[in-house]
Design an enzyme around this catalytic site. Structure first.
Site, PDB file in Angstrom:
ATOM      1  N   GLU A 242       0.905  -1.055   0.040  1.00 48.18           N
ATOM      2  CA  GLU A 242      -0.014  -0.031   0.161  1.00 48.18           C
ATOM      3  C   GLU A 242       0.879   1.163  -0.047  1.00 48.18           C
ATOM      4  O   GLU A 242       0.534   2.078   0.882  1.00 48.18           O
ATOM      5  CB  GLU A 242      -1.171   0.162   1.128  1.00 48.18           C
ATOM      6  CG  GLU A 242      -2.168  -0.988   1.017  1.00 48.18           C
ATOM      7  CD  GLU A 242      -3.373  -0.696   1.813  1.00 48.18           C
ATOM      8  OE1 GLU A 242      -3.547   0.152   2.633  1.00 48.18           O
ATOM      9  OE2 GLU A 242      -4.168  -1.679   2.287  1.00 48.18           O
ATOM     10  N   HIS A 361       0.462  -8.071  -2.583  1.00 40.64           N
ATOM     11  CA  HIS A 361      -0.897  -7.817  -1.730  1.00 40.64           C
ATOM     12  C   HIS A 361      -1.798  -8.414  -2.419  1.00 40.64           C
ATOM     13  O   HIS A 361      -2.237  -7.875  -3.575  1.00 40.64           O
ATOM     14  CB  HIS A 361      -0.919  -6.242  -1.816  1.00 40.64           C
ATOM     15  CG  HIS A 361      -1.858  -5.644  -0.816  1.00 40.64           C
ATOM     16  ND1 HIS A 361      -2.142  -4.312  -0.917  1.00 40.64           N
ATOM     17  CD2 HIS A 361      -2.745  -6.205   0.061  1.00 40.64           C
ATOM     18  CE1 HIS A 361      -3.111  -4.153   0.164  1.00 40.64           C
ATOM     19  NE2 HIS A 361      -3.628  -5.318   0.665  1.00 40.64           N
ATOM     20  N   PRO A 366     -13.687 -10.845   1.482  1.00 36.56           N
ATOM     21  CA  PRO A 366     -14.170 -12.124   1.977  1.00 36.56           C
ATOM     22  C   PRO A 366     -14.989 -12.689   0.846  1.00 36.56           C
ATOM     23  O   PRO A 366     -15.201 -13.849   0.701  1.00 36.56           O
ATOM     24  CB  PRO A 366     -14.748 -12.119   3.029  1.00 36.56           C
ATOM     25  CG  PRO A 366     -14.134 -10.696   3.822  1.00 36.56           C
ATOM     26  CD  PRO A 366     -14.060  -9.682   2.544  1.00 36.56           C
ATOM     27  N   ASP A 405       0.673  -8.982   2.419  1.00 36.25           N
ATOM     28  CA  ASP A 405      -0.415  -8.950   3.017  1.00 36.25           C
ATOM     29  C   ASP A 405      -1.280  -9.710   1.992  1.00 36.25           C
ATOM     30  O   ASP A 405      -1.639  -9.696   0.939  1.00 36.25           O
ATOM     31  CB  ASP A 405      -0.924  -7.473   3.104  1.00 36.25           C
ATOM     32  CG  ASP A 405      -2.506  -7.508   3.484  1.00 36.25           C
ATOM     33  OD1 ASP A 405      -3.038  -8.148   3.946  1.00 36.25           O
ATOM     34  OD2 ASP A 405      -2.915  -6.285   3.631  1.00 36.25           O
ATOM     35  N   ASN A 407      -4.395 -11.112   2.935  1.00 39.14           N
ATOM     36  CA  ASN A 407      -5.684 -11.115   3.181  1.00 39.14           C
ATOM     37  C   ASN A 407      -6.226 -12.610   3.665  1.00 39.14           C
ATOM     38  O   ASN A 407      -7.601 -12.574   3.067  1.00 39.14           O
ATOM     39  CB  ASN A 407      -6.357 -10.458   2.261  1.00 39.14           C
ATOM     40  CG  ASN A 407      -6.202  -8.504   2.325  1.00 39.14           C
ATOM     41  OD1 ASN A 407      -6.552  -8.237   3.582  1.00 39.14           O
ATOM     42  ND2 ASN A 407      -5.768  -8.038   1.399  1.00 39.14           N
ATOM     43  N   ASN A 464      -3.387  -7.616  11.981  1.00 38.10           N
ATOM     44  CA  ASN A 464      -4.408  -6.275  11.471  1.00 38.10           C
ATOM     45  C   ASN A 464      -5.391  -6.350  12.693  1.00 38.10           C
ATOM     46  O   ASN A 464      -6.034  -7.374  13.356  1.00 38.10           O
ATOM     47  CB  ASN A 464      -5.098  -6.871  10.271  1.00 38.10           C
ATOM     48  CG  ASN A 464      -6.131  -5.719   9.810  1.00 38.10           C
ATOM     49  OD1 ASN A 464      -7.218  -5.758  10.404  1.00 38.10           O
ATOM     50  ND2 ASN A 464      -5.450  -4.702   9.089  1.00 38.10           N
ATOM     51  N   PHE A 469     -12.509  -5.891  12.337  1.00 37.29           N
ATOM     52  CA  PHE A 469     -11.561  -7.211  12.071  1.00 37.29           C
ATOM     53  C   PHE A 469     -10.381  -7.194  12.917  1.00 37.29           C
ATOM     54  O   PHE A 469      -9.525  -6.343  13.004  1.00 37.29           O
ATOM     55  CB  PHE A 469     -11.286  -7.336  10.460  1.00 37.29           C
ATOM     56  CG  PHE A 469     -10.372  -8.551  10.356  1.00 37.29           C
ATOM     57  CD1 PHE A 469     -11.181  -9.953  10.055  1.00 37.29           C
ATOM     58  CD2 PHE A 469      -9.029  -8.677  10.165  1.00 37.29           C
ATOM     59  CE1 PHE A 469     -10.272 -10.888   9.823  1.00 37.29           C
ATOM     60  CE2 PHE A 469      -8.236  -9.664  10.101  1.00 37.29           C
ATOM     61  CZ  PHE A 469      -9.051 -10.863   9.964  1.00 37.29           C
TER      62      PHE A 469
END
Length: 530
Positions: A242, A361, A366, A405, A407, A464, A469
């Site tokens: 990012e 990244h 979801p 990251d 996710n 995170n 979250f």
């Protein structure tokens, strides 16, 4: 009954608001139980209580507490420390002259009723209650803040308090964690890898992050603290996600160059199709920095998942292509060679010593877990291709470090795929989407990867910690056959986060992610040409 006995024992330690010895009839406490038998609602209103027992802390699971229509002027600290699941708190019609600042620990509060008390001033700590939806304060002789603020509604009140809260004490430095039965004296020389999603300026907006003061979201404030957090651990290799193109050019690149680093950056794929130069500068991407006195660049590669999907159109199918083409995530890869005069950071240093470093990244949504899986599958295939090409040319495996990251939590199919597990084509994380050969055969990885944290201490509780979250999304993977993890940067304590805004970012930790780092060293390879 059991309920009434406990209620009278722990709560009804009260002094009646009467000067006579005449008996006063009191309403019995009302307790609501869930099916499991845990109390979630406690009503002890209209009981003329002047004090509340600290033993209320044993009811840590309650979500609703009614203390209205009593004679309370103070609450036990234990309520704030232990009843942290409270969503509804009614303190109306009591005798509170002030509200204790510890109210800020009740981060789950949705409704707070303080009406008809004796409050003249409200604590700034109310600014931490970013989930509050209903704040009732009528009937109090409020002086601070001005009623013009209060009249604007709940969100305006909380914002007013939040912007004026003191930042508190900075968190202590994070220490390093070693594997069990390993002392610091046994650490082998190697290299340090640092991974951090720095939260792009365009995403750090008060409309999205309603728990952090606006001044602490400003890029000019955050960038120096982010840089300080990066360089304080003295990493040899740095992988950042990012990073906006403009901030790379104006800030990161000159700052890192002045500290002896050079790097390679690539923005997300949308940048290639944008004509507006100013807008292109706002596109974020992944950057890899390395110490120029330790490594030289041999090769670089940009891995664009959209482009890879198009190359595999027949294998993926049009339906899968349509899903993947809406997400423009990328990975940046470099092959580095240790300089001859540097400390041997890979075992058996020689002309065959190279290191592949990859930074990615993966898509976040979801509802697109199938796209996450396929992006990681594209990444795996590209890294397998690079590794095989290197082995054919050099005759030995290519050490690999994969940061990013992702996710994806450790229980996800994406994590399992990177760990070397087969993923069936009918796995629920494919979201019943069709990817032709990939859903027919399933997904596999020939890469021998290990998560550094999983190897040393186990995955941390979270990397995170945002307002909606909490979990692990960031990882440093390494090729297990060529590298070994020596130690990792210890996880951040949740108490530190809760003591500030209750979520990240905050004035000291300026991203919604927590940086991770590890020390790696090379394994000695047998039967390898020297």
């Amino acid at each position: 009954t059991h309920s009434l006995t406990h209620s009278l024992l722990f709560f009804c330690l009260s002094v009646m608001s009467t000067s006579s010895s005449q008996s006063i009839r009191r309403r019995e406490p009302d307790i609501t139980e869930e099916e499991e038998g845990e109390w979630t609602k406690l009503d002890i209103s209209n009981m003329q209580l002047v004090a509340l027992s600290p033993n209320i802390s044993i009811y840590s699971n309650i979500t609703e507490l009614y203390l209205n229509n009593n004679n309370l002027s103070r609450l036990p600290i234990e309520l704030f420390r232990c009843c942290i699941h409270l969503r509804h708190l009614d303190l109306s019609n009591n005798k509170f002259h002030f509200l204790q600042p510890e109210i800020c620990h009740l981060l789950q509060l949705r409704e707070l009723n303080l009406s008809w008390n004796l409050l003249r001033e409200l604590p700034f700590e109310l600014g931490k209650l970013f989930r509050l939806e209903k704040f009732i304060i009528e009937g109090n002789p409020i002086i601070k803040p001005d009623m013009s603020i209060i009249s604007k509604g709940t969100q305006a009140c909380i914002e007013y308090f939040r912007e004026r809260m003191q930042a508190g004490e900075p968190p202590p430095p994070r220490d390093w964690a070693l594997p069990e039965n390993r002392s610091s004296g046994n650490i082998q020389s190697g290299f340090r890898v640092f991974c951090y999603n720095v939260l792009a300026e365009s995403y750090a907006q008060s409309c999205r992050i309603n728990y952090c003061p606006a001044w602490a979201l400003d890029w000019d404030y955050r960038k120096h603290r982010i840089l300080k957090e990066i360089v304080c651990y003295e990493p040899d290799i740095i992988c950042l996600q990012e990073v906006e193109a403009a901030q790379l050019e104006l800030f990161f690149q000159p700052e890192m160059f002045s500290r002896g680093y050079i790097g390679k950056f690539h923005p997300k794929s949308r940048s290639r199709t944008m004509d507006d130069a100013a807008k292109k500068k706002t596109v974020d991407g992944c950057v890899i920095f390395w110490k120029k006195d330790l490594f030289t660049l041999v090769a670089e590669e940009v891995i664009e998942y959209q482009a890879m999907a198009l190359e595999r159109h027949d294998a993926i199918g049009q339906s899968g292509i349509n899903r993947m083409m809406t997400k423009d995530n990328i990975a940046t890869a470099v092959i580095l060679k240790p300089v001859k005069d540097s400390l041997c950071i890979l075992q058996g240093a020689g002309e065959y010593d190279y290191l592949l470093v990859v930074n990615t990244h993966i898509h976040w949504d979801p509802n697109y877990s199938d796209v996450k899986l396929m992006q990681i599958q594209m990444l795996v295939e590209k890294l397998e291709e690079i590794s095989k090409k290197h082995f054919r040319a050099r005759g030995r495996p290519l050490p690999m470090v994969l940061c990013g990251d992702f996710n994806s939590v450790p229980q996800s199919a994406a994590y399992k795929l990177l760990s070397g597990h087969h993923i069936d084509g009918d796995h629920e994380e494919f979201c019943q989407q069709e990817y032709c050969l990939y859903t027919k055969k399933g997904l596999d990885s020939q890469l021998s990867l290990k998560s550094a944290y999983a190897a040393v201490t186990g995955e941390p509780p979270f990397t995170n910690y945002s307002g909606d979250f909490v979990g692990v999304l960031d990882y440093i993977w390494y090729s297990e056959d060529t590298l070994s993890a020596e130690r990792v940067l210890k996880p951040l304590s949740e108490d530190i986060i809760l003591s500030h805004n209750g979520a990240l970012p905050n004035p000291y930790m300026c991203s919604d992610h927590i940086p991770i780092a590890c020390d790696l060293h090379g394994r000695i390879q047998s039967n390898v040409p020297r």
